[in-house]
Design a protein around this motif. Structure first.
Motif, PDB file in Angstrom:
ATOM      1  N   PHE A   1       0.877  -1.172   0.000  1.00 55.70           N
ATOM      2  CA  PHE A   1       0.000   0.000   0.000  1.00 55.70           C
ATOM      3  C   PHE A   1       0.907   1.212   0.000  1.00 55.70           C
ATOM      4  O   PHE A   1       1.542   1.493   1.008  1.00 55.70           O
ATOM      5  CB  PHE A   1      -0.873   0.025   1.248  1.00 55.70           C
TER       6      PHE A   1
ATOM      7  N   ALA B   1       2.927  -4.494   2.797  1.00 56.40           N
ATOM      8  CA  ALA B   1       2.099  -5.189   3.782  1.00 56.40           C
ATOM      9  C   ALA B   1       2.403  -6.685   3.770  1.00 56.40           C
ATOM     10  O   ALA B   1       2.459  -7.325   4.814  1.00 56.40           O
ATOM     11  CB  ALA B   1       0.630  -4.935   3.508  1.00 56.40           C
TER      12      ALA B   1
ATOM     13  N   GLY C   1       0.105  -4.996  12.543  1.00 58.91           N
ATOM     14  CA  GLY C   1       0.627  -4.364  11.339  1.00 58.91           C
ATOM     15  C   GLY C   1       1.590  -5.212  10.542  1.00 58.91           C
ATOM     16  O   GLY C   1       2.205  -4.737   9.598  1.00 58.91           O
ATOM     17  N   CYS C   2       1.722  -6.511  10.872  1.00 59.53           N
ATOM     18  CA  CYS C   2       2.708  -7.327  10.168  1.00 59.53           C
ATOM     19  C   CYS C   2       2.140  -7.900   8.874  1.00 59.53           C
ATOM     20  O   CYS C   2       2.856  -8.538   8.113  1.00 59.53           O
ATOM     21  CB  CYS C   2       3.211  -8.451  11.066  1.00 59.53           C
TER      22      CYS C   2
ATOM     23  N   LYS D   1      -0.943  -9.841   8.595  1.00 59.11           N
ATOM     24  CA  LYS D   1      -1.776 -11.044   8.732  1.00 59.11           C
ATOM     25  C   LYS D   1      -3.132 -10.859   8.062  1.00 59.11           C
ATOM     26  O   LYS D   1      -3.558 -11.682   7.254  1.00 59.11           O
ATOM     27  CB  LYS D   1      -2.015 -11.367  10.215  1.00 59.11           C
ATOM     28  N   THR D   2      -3.788  -9.763   8.423  1.00 51.70           N
ATOM     29  CA  THR D   2      -5.120  -9.517   7.859  1.00 51.70           C
ATOM     30  C   THR D   2      -5.035  -9.387   6.341  1.00 51.70           C
ATOM     31  O   THR D   2      -5.862  -9.927   5.613  1.00 51.70           O
ATOM     32  CB  THR D   2      -5.721  -8.237   8.474  1.00 51.70           C
TER      33      THR D   2
ATOM     34  N   GLU E   1      -8.907 -12.817  13.826  1.00 50.76           N
ATOM     35  CA  GLU E   1      -9.024 -12.449  15.242  1.00 50.76           C
ATOM     36  C   GLU E   1     -10.465 -12.566  15.728  1.00 50.76           C
ATOM     37  O   GLU E   1     -11.023 -11.599  16.242  1.00 50.76           O
ATOM     38  CB  GLU E   1      -8.520 -11.017  15.452  1.00 50.76           C
TER      39      GLU E   1
END
Ligand SMILES: Nc1ncnc2c1ncn2[C@@H]1O[C@H](COP(=O)(O)OP(=O)(O)OP(=O)(O)O)[C@@H](O)[C@H]1O
Ligand SMILES: [Mg+2]
Lengths: 358, 551
Positions: free
Chosen positions: A13, A18, A39-40, A42-43, A159
């Motif tokens: 981004f 990301a 912020g690593c 995953k999502t 999560e």
């Protein structure tokens, strides 16, 4: 029935990478967890599988079928969202039936499958309830039933438990794991809670700044972390550094400050700098006069702080040069641990993990 | 290297349709008006002569100066009067608050030129009050010209400032003020350093609406300006006027007018774009405990404004029930005005109802998907769409009307003379309403709901139809009713575009005012009030329940 193959997938981004060149092979029926700090990426990775985030490069396949070119509504994944995402304008039954309507399942079958799915999550009889009449935990169960009822190829959970209170989280994670095993479905689970990840996963991928740091079974990740980052991220540890001074049989001896540590294996060449970690619970107290177990190494410390946690007692100690060494002791009488006193500790050199200098 | 194709064609489709529609019925007509201002008398050569002519004419120079002066005065006065009102309603224990807020919406219903005319009937040269005062020997100044126009604007447009400011004050989270006081600021200080700065964007967004409205308004100066030249009126006269029709000069004034409003819109977007203090209130601040003195003062202040603003309503209804013989008012009760109205034709009433309904549906059909695309899809295309969909705010009705006529009175698409051109003009003009209403409600709907639906196998297009529309229904209906009401009382585009059988109620009023049928005009206005008050009241009740603001 589904393996998930992620090949060299990237996404940025603006200037933020990301996800960077991630490759993964998730086995059929596996409970696979993406673990990492906030912020690593995953999502982002999970949303790429679901189709809500475009890939800059790479490919994703379910079995032999490439799916990253399919629109999200045709990927047949079941996603469970962090905030449940229950449709407020539909009843519990309506929510669960939603995906079945989209698949043009005959009405009679829908009723049947909705009932089965609700039963699976222990919500039988809740059909006619409205979402605002349910608790957070119940909403999350509806969300799970809703994604399971469509018999997805892969279950994706981002999560799912983070909005629940501590006790419910523990309860629900057990239920999710049990459900996944009984259905034999492939599940990808995102969390930043290492305990949760260790408790329910078949395998864990630890992510850091968009890349994979280590992928392995929970105990291997915990005991044999391959990088200091993984070792530190998975629970409390002692991360130390020193230089290899000599070899003693199968051990290498590392001098860290004024203390010598024994590590199994070679790690790296003589005279070279190494980082290594030693879990607090791998250390044992040796009472005066007691013998050190065979093949174990020992060291002397001063007690600087004692924290009694019930079953566990956490002790902060100092090595001769003042470096802090954390110790976790199970069922240790408190009177043997007074601040300022010396203590002899022993450990199995196999429990020391050395890292080649980064 | 894999090529990523856009997998969701829905925003593209929406954006395409929106650009097509606005291109045809907003941009192209405007382009034609602008073009006319740069062409010579034969319509073939480029020239700046038209501009030179207008600039050289003291009359037109004055019209620009007058318009700007009135606009600035009206905006400042309205804001200065309304901001304390909003604060009192939101934070002080003012008496009869619910009634106050419901009544405060009414000025949006009555076309402002009717308010202006009501004022003339009361305070004009032959006004009832003027006569009474003269009889009592009290000298009375003039209601005409700048003071009267500004007064009418203040009385009819203050809800534009009131509603967003009250909403902004309510949306403030109490913890912000508490934090300020906890850090040692007095209540007074924390108002000026925290509360006030946070609601400034709300006040300004209302003030800029007032500014744009007053610049564009055509009916009020038409009634009250007498000989004073005003831009919006001169544009109309230059284009429609019997003696000296001059599309080129109309174009020049039109360009100036659109430029002024555009500057206002651009400033608003720039300023507000950087200042979003959405605090996502968990808990609205409590009412301030005030002594009985302050309390009665605040109650008096609020009720005075609202009651004065309702004077035109009462006047209009009252006058509609009196007997007129020619221009002379007789103080007898009579239903003759209504009888006369019905004798003439019920067509204008039917037209108003039909055209407003069509326009409301049209604006929703186009505006809701635009609002969706603008809020949910972030791309360069939707950013442009956002700007284009706000543009109608900046275009005066008369100018859009003129543009539509120039563009579609011949050629491949002929629309002049029918009902469709009216509906198109309304849809374009009121589009920002529905776009804003739908994006306002979308901000309250979690995006993961859509993703959940798509994830369960429903295509984005169907997700929009089956999930989002029901979820957005409150906002959509609210926006539609507001559009409906705004269209029912629209004058400036209608007066340019209507033809023969497609007269609306506002046109009937306008013509009656130009002639001598004050009684007829009042009866028509009362009819309009009757048909618009009910839906507006219902909508604002609905909106208050959802705690949202459409302005
Ligand atoms: N739509 C987006 N636009 C811009 N940047 C984004 C977007 N989505 C994610 N990012 C950035 O990409 C990085 C990874 O984000 P991601 O949401 O995948 O993190 P995460 O591992 O899920 O974190 P968390 O545990 O906080 O949820 C972050 O730096 C984030 O700021
Ligand atoms: Mg995340």
């Amino acid at each position: 029935m589904t393996t998930v193959t992620i090949e060299r997938v990237s996404r940025s981004f603006g200037s933020v990478h990301a996800v960077r060149e991630v490759s993964l092979e998730i086995r059929d029926g596996e409970f696979f967890t993406l673990l990492g700090p906030s912020g690593c990426g995953k999502t982002t990775l999970l949303r790429m599988i679901a189709g809500f985030c475009e890939l800059d490069a790479g490919s994703i396949s379910f079995g032999a079928r490439r799916i990253d070119t399919l629109p999200p509504h045709r990927r047949n994944t079941g996603m469970v969202f962090q905030n449940y995402a229950i449709f407020p304008n539909l009843t519990v039954g309506g929510n669960v039936a939603y995906g079945l309507h989209a698949r043009k399942v005959p009405a009679a079958r829908i009723a049947e499958r909705v009932a089965t799915a609700l039963k699976l999550v222990h919500l039988d009889g809740y059909d006619a309830r409205w979402p605002h009449q349910l608790s957070g935990g119940q909403l999350q169960r509806v969300a799970i039933a809703r994604s399971l009822v469509i018999e997805p190829e892969v279950l994706l959970l981002d999560e799912p438990l983070s909005n629940l209170d501590a006790q419910l989280r523990v309860e629900m994670r057990g239920e999710i794991r049990q459900l996944q095993q009984s259905l034999g479905i492939t599940a990808i689970y995102v969390t930043h809670d290492q305990e949760e990840a260790l408790a329910i996963s078949d395998r864990i991928a630890v992510m850091r700044a968009g890349t994979l740091e280590q992928v392995d079974k929970p105990d291997a990740i915990y005991r044999d972390s391959t990088t200091p980052f993984v070792a530190e991220f998975l629970g409390v540890t002692n991360l130390l550094s020193g230089t290899i001074t000599r070899r003693e049989g199968a051990h290498a001896v590392i001098k860290a400050g004024a203390t010598e540590f024994h590590v199994e294996g070679t790690v790296t060449g003589l005279g070279e700098a190494v980082a290594f970690c030693l879990r607090p619970e791998a250390l044992r107290v040796i009472a005066p006069g007691d013998a050190i177990p065979d093949g174990w190494a020992s060291l002397e410390v001063l007690i600087s702080r004692v924290e009694f946690l019930g079953a566990l007692t956490r002790v902060e100690t100092q090595l001769a040069d003042g470096t802090m060494l954390r110790v976790a002791l199970l069922d240790q009488p408190l009177e043997t641990l007074s601040v300022g006193h010396a203590l002899t500790l022993a450990y199995d050199p196999r429990r020391v993990t050395g890292f080649k200098a980064a | 290297m894999s090529v990523t194709l856009p997998r969701n064609s829905f925003p593209l489709v929406v954006t395409g349709i929106a650009f097509g529609f606005l291109g045809l019925f907003l941009i192209y007509p405007l382009y034609r008006v602008f073009g006319a201002s740069f062409l010579d008398a034969s319509g073939t050569y480029f020239t700046l002569h038209n501009y030179a002519k207008v600039v050289a004419s003291a009359f037109y120079r004055d019209s620009v100066i007058n318009s700007l002066t009135i606009t600035v005065l009206a905006t400042l006065t309205t804001t200065a009067i309304t901001a304390p009102f909003a604060f009192a309603v939101a934070r002080l224990p003012v008496g009869g608050k619910t009634a106050l807020l419901s009544l405060a919406v009414l000025p949006l219903v009555l076309p402002s030129f009717v308010s202006a005319y009501a004022l003339v009937l009361l305070f004009g040269h032959a006004g009832v009050v003027t006569h009474a005062l003269e009889w009592l020997g009290i000298p009375f100044g003039s209601i005409y010209g700048t003071p009267g126009i500004v007064l009418v604007y203040v009385l009819t447009l203050y809800p534009y400032v009131l509603l967003p400011t009250v909403a902004g004050l309510k949306a403030l989270d109490v913890s912000v003020e508490e934090a300020s006081q906890n850090l040692g600021a007095s209540r007074w200080r924390s108002f000026w350093t925290v509360t006030f700065p946070i609601v400034i964007p709300s006040i300004l967004s209302g003030a800029l609406l007032v500014l744009i409205e007053t610049l564009e308004n055509f009916g009020v100066p038409f009634v009250l300006a007498e000989d004073k030249p005003i831009m919006a009126v001169e544009v109309y006269k230059l284009f429609v006027g019997e003696t000296d029709t001059n599309p080129a000069s109309a174009g020049v004034l039109g360009v100036l007018l659109v430029c002024s409003t555009t500057i206002a819109v651009v400033i608003q977007r720039r300023y507000l774009g950087r200042r979003r203090f959405a605090t996502g209130a968990r808990r609205s601040p409590p009412l301030i405990e005030a002594g009985p003195g302050w309390r009665s003062l605040a109650t008096l202040y609020c009720w005075t404004i609202v009651l004065i603003s309702l004077v035109p309503f009462f006047a209009v209804i009252e006058i509609s029930l009196m007997e007129y013989r020619g221009p002379v008012l007789h103080p007898h009760f009579s239903l003759e005005n209504y009888a006369e109205l019905l004798r003439r034709s019920t067509r204008p009433l039917e037209n108003t109802l039909l055209l407003s309904t069509l326009a409301a549906f049209g604006a929703a059909l186009l505006g809701v998907p635009i609002g969706y695309a603008v809020t949910r899809v972030r791309s360069r295309l939707t950013a442009i769409l956002d700007i284009v969909a706000t543009m109608p705010f900046a275009v005066a009705g008369t100018i859009l009307g003129i543009g539509l006529i120039i563009s579609y009175n011949s050629g491949w698409l002929v629309l002049t003379g029918g009902w469709l051109i009216l509906v198109l003009a309304y849809v374009v003009r009121k589009l920002p309403f529905t776009v804003r209403a739908s994006s306002a409600i979308l901000h309250q709907i979690d995006p993961s709901l859509e993703e959940a639906s798509i994830n369960l196998g429903v295509s984005p297009m169907m997700t929009f139809a089956r999930l989002m529309i029901p979820l957005m229904l409150g906002g959509i209906v609210g926006g539609m009713v507001l559009t409906w009401v705004a269209v029912a009382s629209e004058l400036s585009a209608t007066v340019v575009l209507y033809s023969g059988q497609w007269q609306t109620l506002t046109v009937v009023m306008f013509q009656a005012l130009e002639g001598s049928g004050a009684g007829l005009a009042a009866a028509t206005a009362s009819l309009l009030i009757f048909f618009t008050v009910i839906p507006v009241t219902l909508v604002y009740r609905l909106l208050r329940r959802y705690e949202m603001s459409l302005l």
